[in-house]
Structures are given as structure tokens and as C-alpha cells.
Design an enzyme around this catalytic site. Structure first.
Site, short mmCIF file in Angstrom:
data_model
loop_
_atom_site.label_atom_id
_atom_site.label_comp_id
_atom_site.label_asym_id
_atom_site.label_seq_id
_atom_site.Cartn_x
_atom_site.Cartn_y
_atom_site.Cartn_z
N GLY A 1 -41.27 51.83 -41.91
CA GLY A 1 -41.13 51.16 -43.20
C GLY A 1 -41.72 51.87 -44.41
O GLY A 1 -41.71 51.32 -45.51
N TRP B 1 -40.61 54.40 -46.20
CA TRP B 1 -39.64 54.67 -47.28
C TRP B 1 -39.33 53.37 -48.02
O TRP B 1 -39.16 53.37 -49.23
CB TRP B 1 -38.35 55.29 -46.70
CG TRP B 1 -38.46 56.76 -46.41
CD1 TRP B 1 -39.60 57.46 -46.12
CD2 TRP B 1 -37.40 57.73 -46.40
NE1 TRP B 1 -39.31 58.79 -45.91
CE2 TRP B 1 -37.98 58.99 -46.07
CE3 TRP B 1 -36.03 57.66 -46.62
CZ2 TRP B 1 -37.21 60.16 -45.98
CZ3 TRP B 1 -35.27 58.83 -46.53
CH2 TRP B 1 -35.86 60.06 -46.21
N ASP C 1 -32.67 49.34 -38.82
CA ASP C 1 -33.21 50.21 -37.77
C ASP C 1 -33.01 49.55 -36.40
O ASP C 1 -32.83 48.33 -36.30
CB ASP C 1 -34.70 50.50 -37.98
CG ASP C 1 -35.15 51.79 -37.26
OD1 ASP C 1 -35.37 52.80 -37.95
OD2 ASP C 1 -35.25 51.78 -36.01
N ASP D 1 -27.89 48.75 -34.98
CA ASP D 1 -27.54 50.13 -34.63
C ASP D 1 -26.46 50.58 -35.62
O ASP D 1 -25.43 49.91 -35.76
CB ASP D 1 -26.99 50.14 -33.19
CG ASP D 1 -26.70 51.54 -32.68
OD1 ASP D 1 -26.44 52.43 -33.51
OD2 ASP D 1 -26.71 51.71 -31.45
N ASP E 1 -33.17 58.49 -42.94
CA ASP E 1 -34.19 59.35 -42.31
C ASP E 1 -34.00 59.26 -40.79
O ASP E 1 -34.92 59.54 -40.02
CB ASP E 1 -35.58 58.83 -42.72
CG ASP E 1 -36.69 59.85 -42.50
OD1 ASP E 1 -36.39 61.07 -42.46
OD2 ASP E 1 -37.86 59.44 -42.36
N LYS F 1 -31.23 62.88 -43.63
CA LYS F 1 -31.91 63.91 -42.83
C LYS F 1 -30.95 64.47 -41.79
O LYS F 1 -30.15 63.73 -41.22
CB LYS F 1 -33.11 63.29 -42.12
CG LYS F 1 -33.81 64.25 -41.19
CD LYS F 1 -35.24 63.86 -40.93
CE LYS F 1 -35.36 62.79 -39.86
NZ LYS F 1 -36.78 62.40 -39.71
C1 LIG Z 1 -38.28 59.16 -38.61
S1 LIG Z 1 -37.97 57.47 -38.31
C2 LIG Z 1 -37.78 56.84 -39.92
C3 LIG Z 1 -39.07 56.73 -40.72
C4 LIG Z 1 -38.90 55.92 -41.98
N1 LIG Z 1 -38.12 56.65 -42.97
C5 LIG Z 1 -40.22 55.55 -42.59
O1 LIG Z 1 -40.55 56.10 -43.63
O2 LIG Z 1 -40.93 54.70 -42.06
C6 LIG Z 1 -36.35 57.52 -37.69
C7 LIG Z 1 -35.77 56.18 -37.33
O3 LIG Z 1 -34.35 56.30 -37.09
C8 LIG Z 1 -34.00 55.22 -36.27
N2 LIG Z 1 -32.66 55.37 -35.69
C9 LIG Z 1 -32.23 56.35 -34.85
N3 LIG Z 1 -30.97 56.11 -34.45
C10 LIG Z 1 -30.59 54.95 -35.06
C11 LIG Z 1 -29.40 54.17 -35.01
N4 LIG Z 1 -28.36 54.53 -34.25
N5 LIG Z 1 -29.33 53.04 -35.75
C12 LIG Z 1 -30.40 52.66 -36.50
N6 LIG Z 1 -31.57 53.36 -36.58
C13 LIG Z 1 -31.66 54.48 -35.85
C14 LIG Z 1 -35.10 55.23 -35.20
O4 LIG Z 1 -35.17 53.98 -34.54
C15 LIG Z 1 -36.35 55.57 -36.03
O5 LIG Z 1 -37.11 54.43 -36.32
#
Ligand SMILES: C[S@@+](CC[C@H](N)C(=O)[O-])C[C@H]1O[C@@H](n2cnc3c(N)ncnc32)[C@H](O)[C@@H]1O
Length: 213
Positions: free
Chosen positions: A57, A59, A77, A95, A116, A156
Site C-alpha cells: 500500500g 504507492w 491486488d 487478479d 508495480d 514496472k
Molecule cells: C512490488 S509489490 C507492489 C508494491 C506496492 N506498489 C507498494 O508500494 O506497496 C507487487 C504486487 O503485485 C501483485 N500482483 C502480482 N500479480 C498480480 C495479479 N495478477 N493481479 C493483481 N496483483 C498482482 C503482488 O501480489 C504484489 O503485491
């Protein structure tokens, strides 16, 4: 025995972790968005933001401050966000492969989509890059459904073999496209953010329901 010396990148990463903790941010990733925002001027009062891959969270915390009470931040997420957030923030467990902006109900058009998202790392660089590039491509598809014409996308991507194709797709969708390598990047140098500014009206897609895979 003397302690092994941390690389510049590792010590920056460590410093960002401690700073995020001190400043009550949910993750060090905040400083990447801050850096991107300072460079590209994307967030300001009243802006409506869609955050893909928003857990834990940080961002959303940063975006909520920048957009203020008149703005909107919607986060998606796979994992539930537990950090306290102000009322202009809504978040959902979903998802992105089966989620569509149409599920928000009203015909909300966002000014900015940020992603991200990162896949679960497998240990195999090429597999992770491939999955990351697929997530970035999905972020672009959602952005085309969710953004107003002229809106922006930051996503990203772990740069692999599909990167030139992604750049091509971004360029077709936005008036201006720039890959950006954040200084606060944690590990591999293959992590980039693709920044697209000014969604072309012709690139907009209707916010149709996602087709489940
Ligand atoms: C690096 S973290 C994000 C950090 C976030 N920007 C923050 O500042 O707190 C990457 C996130 O991408 C999510 N993610 C990966 N594949 C996903 C999908 N198919 N659908 C939704 N979220 C996904 C993961 O669950 C993970 O929590």
C-alpha cells in the site's frame, strides 16, 4: 572477521527500507513512485489513480496524499491491503487477469494508471522476465480501458526479450513513451518503468469485462 561491504545498490535499498519505516510507509517502493512523480509530474490534487498490484500500500499512501480529498485512488491486488488509508482510497482483492475496470460499476475514467506488479519470482531470470512482461502488457490493456484520452500509464517491467515489442505497443497507445530506471531499484538492473504520457483517443478500449483465462 570484517563484515562484507554492501554494494551501493544494496546500501541504498537498506537506507530506503529504514526511511520508509521511519516515515510510516508500508514499503520502500514509495520512493520509486516519488522519484517517477518528481521526474514526470503525474500526481496533483484532484487526480484519479488506478493502482495495479497495490499491496502492501505504499504507492496508495503516497498517491492519496498527492491527490488529496478531491482525488480518487483505486487499488487492486491479489493480497488484501491492511494499512490504514484515507477515504479517497478504495482497494480490492482481485487478479488483473480476471479483473476489468467495468467491475467498478460506474463509468469511471482515470487520469493515471500505475502498475508495480511483479510475478512470484521463480529463480529463473527468463521465466520471471517473461511473466513480468505479460503483466506489463495486461497493465497496458487495462489502462486502455480505464484511462481518459490524454491520461498516463506507469508500469514496472523486468526487461526481457519482449521489451522492444512492449515499447512498440506503448508508443502506439501514447503520445510520449519513456523507459525509466529508478535509482531506488532493489535488485536486478533489468527492472524498468515504462512511462506513457497522453493516451491517444484512438487507443482507448471500451471497459468491457475481462475474459477469464
Ligand atoms: C512490488 S509489490 C507492489 C508494491 C506496492 N506498489 C507498494 O508500494 O506497496 C507487487 C504486487 O503485485 C501483485 N500482483 C502480482 N500479480 C498480480 C495479479 N495478477 N493481479 C493483481 N496483483 C498482482 C503482488 O501480489 C504484489 O503485491
Amino acid at each position: 572477521m570484517s563484515r562484507p561491504k554492501l554494494s551501493d545498490r544494496a546500501s541504498r535499498h537498506d537506507a530506503a527500507y529504514l526511511r520508509a519505516k521511519k516515515e510510516n510507509y508500508a514499503a520502500r517502493a514509495i520512493y520509486k513512485l516519488e522519484e517517477i512523480d518528481q521526474r514526470f509530474h503525474l500526481l496533483r490534487p484532484g487526480v484519479r489513480v488506478l493502482d495495479l498490484g497495490c499491496w502492501p500500500g505504499s504507492w496508495m499512501q503516497y498517491a492519496a496524499k498527492k491527490v488529496g480529498d478531491d482525488g480518487l485512488v483505486v487499488g487492486i491486488d491479489l493480497r488484501p491491503v491492511t494499512v490504514a488509508l484515507p477515504p479517497q482510497v478504495q482497494h480490492f482483492v482481485a487478479d488483473v487477469w480476471t479483473w476489468s475496470p467495468a467491475l467498478l460499476g460506474a463509468d469511471v475514467r482515470f487520469d493515471l494508471v500505475v502498475s508495480d506488479m511483479a510475478p512470484h519470482t521463480s529463480g529463473d531470470k527468463h521465466t520471471d522476465q517473461y511473466k513480468s512482461e505479460a503483466l506489463a502488457e495486461r497493465a497496458l490493456e487495462i489502462a486502455r480501458q480505464a484511462l481518459r484520452p490524454g491520461g498516463h500509464l506507469v508500469a514496472k517491467v523486468f526487461q526481457g526479450g519482449q521489451f522492444p515489442e512492449l515499447i512498440k505497443q506503448w508508443r502506439a497507445a501514447f503520445q510520449e513513451t519513456k523507459p525509466y530506471h529508478a535509482k531506488n531499484t532493489r535488485t536486478t538492473s533489468s527492472e524498468q518503468y515504462l512511462v506513457g504520457r497522453g493516451l491517444r483517443a484512438a487507443a482507448q478500449l471500451p471497459a468491457a469485462p475481462a475474459t477469464a483465462t
